[in-house]
Motif scaffolding. Structure first.
Motif, PDB file in Angstrom:
ATOM      1  N   ASP A   1      -1.890  10.796   3.931  1.00 47.87           N
ATOM      2  CA  ASP A   1      -2.523  11.112   2.649  1.00 47.87           C
ATOM      3  C   ASP A   1      -3.766  10.247   2.431  1.00 47.87           C
ATOM      4  O   ASP A   1      -4.808  10.733   1.980  1.00 47.87           O
ATOM      5  CB  ASP A   1      -1.537  10.879   1.495  1.00 47.87           C
ATOM      6  N   VAL A   2      -3.646   8.964   2.746  1.00 46.08           N
ATOM      7  CA  VAL A   2      -4.773   8.053   2.546  1.00 46.08           C
ATOM      8  C   VAL A   2      -5.933   8.422   3.468  1.00 46.08           C
ATOM      9  O   VAL A   2      -7.097   8.440   3.046  1.00 46.08           O
ATOM     10  CB  VAL A   2      -4.329   6.596   2.767  1.00 46.08           C
ATOM     11  N   ARG A   3      -5.633   8.720   4.727  1.00 49.19           N
ATOM     12  CA  ARG A   3      -6.697   9.106   5.661  1.00 49.19           C
ATOM     13  C   ARG A   3      -7.412  10.373   5.184  1.00 49.19           C
ATOM     14  O   ARG A   3      -8.630  10.493   5.310  1.00 49.19           O
ATOM     15  CB  ARG A   3      -6.114   9.316   7.057  1.00 49.19           C
TER      16      ARG A   3
ATOM     17  N   GLU B   1       2.493   8.482   4.045  1.00 49.65           N
ATOM     18  CA  GLU B   1       1.553   7.833   3.131  1.00 49.65           C
ATOM     19  C   GLU B   1       0.205   7.605   3.806  1.00 49.65           C
ATOM     20  O   GLU B   1      -0.853   7.815   3.204  1.00 49.65           O
ATOM     21  CB  GLU B   1       2.133   6.496   2.651  1.00 49.65           C
TER      22      GLU B   1
ATOM     23  N   THR C   1      -5.605  13.084  -6.542  1.00 47.41           N
ATOM     24  CA  THR C   1      -4.363  12.502  -6.051  1.00 47.41           C
ATOM     25  C   THR C   1      -3.596  13.575  -5.301  1.00 47.41           C
ATOM     26  O   THR C   1      -3.691  14.765  -5.639  1.00 47.41           O
ATOM     27  CB  THR C   1      -3.495  11.958  -7.199  1.00 47.41           C
TER      28      THR C   1
ATOM     29  N   ALA D   1      -4.688   3.523  -3.101  1.00 52.08           N
ATOM     30  CA  ALA D   1      -4.606   2.860  -1.800  1.00 52.08           C
ATOM     31  C   ALA D   1      -5.849   3.142  -0.970  1.00 52.08           C
ATOM     32  O   ALA D   1      -6.378   2.261  -0.285  1.00 52.08           O
ATOM     33  CB  ALA D   1      -3.349   3.324  -1.054  1.00 52.08           C
ATOM     34  N   ALA D   2      -6.343   4.377  -1.040  1.00 52.06           N
ATOM     35  CA  ALA D   2      -7.554   4.728  -0.299  1.00 52.06           C
ATOM     36  C   ALA D   2      -8.755   3.942  -0.815  1.00 52.06           C
ATOM     37  O   ALA D   2      -9.583   3.458  -0.032  1.00 52.06           O
ATOM     38  CB  ALA D   2      -7.819   6.230  -0.409  1.00 52.06           C
TER      39      ALA D   2
ATOM     40  N   LEU E   1      -3.321   0.876   7.991  1.00 48.45           N
ATOM     41  CA  LEU E   1      -2.923   2.287   8.037  1.00 48.45           C
ATOM     42  C   LEU E   1      -1.891   2.539   9.132  1.00 48.45           C
ATOM     43  O   LEU E   1      -0.957   3.334   8.960  1.00 48.45           O
ATOM     44  CB  LEU E   1      -4.157   3.170   8.262  1.00 48.45           C
TER      45      LEU E   1
ATOM     46  N   PRO F   1      -1.692   7.239  -3.559  1.00 43.99           N
ATOM     47  CA  PRO F   1      -2.545   7.399  -2.381  1.00 43.99           C
ATOM     48  C   PRO F   1      -4.034   7.202  -2.660  1.00 43.99           C
ATOM     49  O   PRO F   1      -4.742   6.591  -1.852  1.00 43.99           O
ATOM     50  CB  PRO F   1      -2.243   8.836  -1.930  1.00 43.99           C
ATOM     51  N   ASP F   2      -4.512   7.721  -3.789  1.00 44.21           N
ATOM     52  CA  ASP F   2      -5.949   7.575  -4.052  1.00 44.21           C
ATOM     53  C   ASP F   2      -6.325   6.136  -4.352  1.00 44.21           C
ATOM     54  O   ASP F   2      -7.396   5.662  -3.972  1.00 44.21           O
ATOM     55  CB  ASP F   2      -6.414   8.510  -5.174  1.00 44.21           C
TER      56      ASP F   2
ATOM     57  N   LEU G   1       0.828  -1.211   0.000  1.00 44.82           N
ATOM     58  CA  LEU G   1       0.000   0.000   0.000  1.00 44.82           C
ATOM     59  C   LEU G   1       0.858   1.256   0.000  1.00 44.82           C
ATOM     60  O   LEU G   1       0.492   2.269  -0.610  1.00 44.82           O
ATOM     61  CB  LEU G   1      -0.935  -0.008   1.210  1.00 44.82           C
TER      62      LEU G   1
END
Length: 449
Positions: free
Chosen positions: A266-268, A263, A283, A240-241, A256, A237-238, A232
């Motif tokens: 960014d995902v959160r 990283e 992104t 992975a989200a 997470l 990031p997008d 991940l």
């Protein structure tokens, strides 16, 4: 035939032409059937035609193999390939198998398979290129290789022994992530998971970005938490989200917590936005520079090999800091405009004054209209304080607009009603989950203006 003996691993990726020279597709595998006393007989090729569809090409339809290309009679059945009982894929299933020598001299691993023509339209397995186990103590040593006839060896049938995936991965090393993802999804389920587990983290991350939701979740479910978090970390990031959003809340939070803090943050942040908004599509890794950066510096950032074309179409200029959320957003500079100015020109003087950013809560429909209306490849996204938080690229919008089953849709077989933005049809969309946008960013076009 222009060649009477060829090695299957070298056929992977070869272009298939009709007699007029028109390109039909690319070879992805060779299909054989075992025989009781003789070597396996070749029944055909698995060919990928436009639309990522795998079809069967009978070996009897092949008129020439040589110089990295295959010529056919021009007759090809475009029905999607389905493997039948008794059929074996050479690249996907034979390479990497363990063999025992009939003379009792030990075992070996299949690294390649040679097929030869034995009659008009008739081909069979001629030789196996095998490698014996290494005998030296050096970590860089390799076992001896040799060519053997089919009758000289017998396949091992030890119950529960996993088939080696190393040779298959090596054969597919030159495939683009989208092509490798399509190839893996064509493998038997157990084989797909085995190969995925053997891929390096970065390569697996690229492949997952190109897969549908169900395969993404299935493969990630086979990895332990530490390995899954490492993969991940390597994903956009997008993407992975999107993937974490499909997992249970407990495992998503566990992954997470194991990811790199930058990283994970960014995902959160992306998970906090509604899926049908600019914040949900964007992104968080655009090119960001100061107003004092020069054209030469900007072009150097765009030229990086790992830079996705859609993200390299324009550079964002902000006040410090230069990581989202940045300082105040000043504007964007399109790469075509940079090409028209000398290397020492400051990017702060080249800002596109006609392009206004969107806010994170702007609807996906509005973002798509902006991109289409102004012929843009990307649009910046800012927060309430006018700080840059990301960019939405054209491929992000395409992934959102396409139907969920677009990877398996044959396109020309039937008419399809749009499933996104149904306000065009007089209805109102009701999002039920975060839509998966499957890694098209690496295929986006160049910038404009």
């Amino acid at each position: 035939m222009s060649a009477t003996r060829v090695f299957v691993a070298r056929l992977a990726g070869c272009t298939v032409f009709d007699p007029a020279g028109d390109r039909l597709g690319k070879v992805r595998d060779v299909l054989v059937v075992y025989r009781r006393t003789e070597s396996p007989r070749v029944v055909g090729l698995i060919v990928e035609i436009p639309g990522k569809r795998r079809v069967f090409l009978s070996i009897g339809r092949v008129t020439s193999i040589g110089s990295g290309q295959i010529i056919t009679t021009g007759l090809i059945n475009v029905r999607r390939f389905e493997q039948r009982g008794g059929e074996v894929r050479v690249i996907a299933e034979m390479l990497g198998r363990k063999l025992d020598f009939n003379d009792g001299s030990g075992e070996a691993t299949v690294e390649d398979v040679a097929i030869e023509e034995v009659g008009p339209g008739e081909w069979q397995v001629a030789q196996l290129f095998v490698r014996r186990p290494k005998t030296g103590g050096s970590p860089f040593a390799k076992g001896a290789t040799s060519f053997v006839q089919w009758r000289e060896v017998v396949e091992q049938t030890k119950g529960g022994e996993a088939q080696s995936a190393e040779q298959l991965i090596a054969t597919y090393s030159d495939l683009k992530p989208a092509d490798l993802a399509s190839t893996l999804m064509d493998l038997p389920q157990a084989r797909m998971l085995e190969v995925a587990e053997e891929l390096p983290d970065a390569r697996l991350a690229d492949v997952l970005e190109e897969m549908p939701e169900s395969e993404q979740v299935e493969i990630l479910g086979q990895l332990d938490d530490d390995r899954a978090a490492d993969v991940l970390d390597q994903m956009q990031p997008d993407d992975a989200a999107d993937l974490i959003a499909q997992l249970s809340g407990e495992r998503g939070e566990a992954l997470l917590s194991l990811m790199q803090p930058e990283e994970a943050d960014d995902v959160r942040m992306l998970l906090s936005y509604e899926p049908d908004t600019a914040g949900g599509l964007m992104t968080t890794e655009p090119i960001i520079v100061s107003a004092d950066a020069t054209v030469a510096e900007g072009l150097a950032l765009i030229r990086r090999q790992e830079m996705a074309p859609a993200l390299g179409a324009a550079i964002c200029v902000t006040l410090p800091p230069y990581e989202p959320p940045t300082g105040r957003f000043l504007g964007m500079v399109h790469f075509q405009r940079m090409l028209r100015y000398p290397p020492h020109e400051r990017l702060g003087t080249l800002l596109d004054s006609s392009l206004d950013p969107v806010t994170a809560d702007t609807s996906a429909a509005e973002v798509s209209r902006i991109l289409a209306s102004y012929n843009l490849v990307s649009v910046p996204v800012v927060d309430d304080n006018h700080r840059l938080v990301g960019v939405v690229t054209i491929d992000d919008v395409l992934d959102y607009l396409l139907p969920d089953d677009w990877r398996s849709h044959d396109g020309d077989d039937e008419k399809r009603t749009p499933t996104r933005f149904p306000e065009r049809l007089g209805t109102v969309p009701v999002p039920t989950k975060r839509p998966v946008r499957i890694g098209a960013r690496r295929r986006a076009g160049n910038g404009t203006q």
